[in-house]
Design a protein around this motif. Structure first.
Motif, PDB file in Angstrom:
ATOM      1  N   LEU A 196       1.184  -6.086  -3.113  1.00  0.00           N
ATOM      2  CA  LEU A 196       2.547  -6.420  -2.726  1.00  0.00           C
ATOM      3  C   LEU A 196       2.838  -6.067  -1.271  1.00  0.00           C
ATOM      4  CD1 LEU A 196       5.462  -7.225  -3.718  1.00  0.00           C
ATOM      5  CD2 LEU A 196       5.723  -4.817  -4.392  1.00  0.00           C
ATOM      6  N   ASP A 197       3.377  -7.040  -0.539  1.00  0.00           N
ATOM      7  CA  ASP A 197       3.867  -6.795   0.811  1.00  0.00           C
ATOM      8  C   ASP A 197       5.266  -6.209   0.691  1.00  0.00           C
ATOM      9  OD1 ASP A 197       4.117  -6.834   3.599  1.00  0.00           O
ATOM     10  OD2 ASP A 197       4.701  -8.938   3.664  1.00  0.00           O
ATOM     11  N   ILE A 198       5.681  -5.453   1.696  1.00  0.00           N
ATOM     12  CA  ILE A 198       7.030  -4.882   1.694  1.00  0.00           C
ATOM     13  C   ILE A 198       8.011  -5.785   2.436  1.00  0.00           C
ATOM     14  CG2 ILE A 198       8.452  -2.988   2.582  1.00  0.00           C
ATOM     15  CD1 ILE A 198       6.958  -2.262   0.059  1.00  0.00           C
ATOM     16  N   MET A 199       7.642  -6.203   3.633  1.00  0.00           N
ATOM     17  CA  MET A 199       8.578  -6.955   4.476  1.00  0.00           C
ATOM     18  C   MET A 199       8.476  -8.446   4.189  1.00  0.00           C
ATOM     19  SD  MET A 199       8.336  -4.794   8.028  1.00  0.00           S
ATOM     20  CE  MET A 199       6.591  -5.064   8.274  1.00  0.00           C
ATOM     21  N   MET A 200       9.368  -8.916   3.320  1.00  0.00           N
ATOM     22  CA  MET A 200       9.447 -10.331   2.975  1.00  0.00           C
ATOM     23  C   MET A 200      10.909 -10.746   3.017  1.00  0.00           C
ATOM     24  SD  MET A 200       6.778 -10.676  -0.229  1.00  0.00           S
ATOM     25  CE  MET A 200       7.527  -9.374  -1.206  1.00  0.00           C
ATOM     26  N   PRO A 201      11.166 -12.019   3.296  1.00  0.00           N
ATOM     27  CA  PRO A 201      12.561 -12.480   3.307  1.00  0.00           C
ATOM     28  C   PRO A 201      13.155 -12.521   1.896  1.00  0.00           C
ATOM     29  CG  PRO A 201      11.058 -14.314   3.669  1.00  0.00           C
ATOM     30  CD  PRO A 201      10.221 -13.069   3.643  1.00  0.00           C
ATOM     31  N   GLU A 202      14.441 -12.486   1.816  1.00  0.00           N
ATOM     32  CA  GLU A 202      15.233 -12.576   0.590  1.00  0.00           C
ATOM     33  C   GLU A 202      15.118 -11.352  -0.311  1.00  0.00           C
ATOM     34  OE1 GLU A 202      15.379 -16.291  -1.518  1.00  0.00           O
ATOM     35  OE2 GLU A 202      14.624 -17.341   0.245  1.00  0.00           O
TER      36      GLU A 202
END
Length: 125
Positions: free
Chosen positions: A51-57
């Motif tokens: 899982l990435d942390i910095m994602m939109p929405e």
């Protein structure tokens, strides 16, 4: 064959992870944002989530928190793979985050961490 869900909005990272993991015998599911990641996790019930942390929405913290609220999903280990710098407490507040790695990453190190998490996941099952 383990089922691994990759949730990241960076297509180049997703493509790299998908190629790396499938070449090592894993079944890989992809979601390009947090909402799609939650839906895919509930549908596929993966053995591990990268899982990435910095994602939109919906960022990775929100995704991880919602997964942890679900009695079935809370057991899935989460490996954070992000460009975000780790501060003392920012990842310690989410109980299902098992490991943390920064981008760019060493593929051999990532595979080692994935294997460790999968082995502990299958032993717990």
């Amino acid at each position: 064959m383990a089922k691994i869900l990759v949730v990241d909005d960076d297509k180049s990272i997703v493509d790299l992870l998908q190629a790396l993991l499938t070449s090592h015998g894993q079944e890989v599911f992809v979601a390009m944002d947090g909402r799609a990641g939650l839906a895919t996790a509930k549908q596929e019930k993966p053995d591990l989530i990268i899982l990435d942390i910095m994602m939109p929405e919906m960022d990775g913290f929100a995704v991880s928190g919602l997964l942890f609220q679900d009695p079935v999903m809370r057991m899935i280990p989460v490996l954070i793979l992000t460009a975000m710098a780790r501060t003392q407490n920012n990842f310690d507040l989410v109980p299902n985050i098992r490991l943390y790695m920064t981008k760019p990453f060493d593929p051999a190190d990532l595979l080692s961490k994935v294997q460790t998490l999968l082995q502990s996941q299958f032993k717990a099952a």
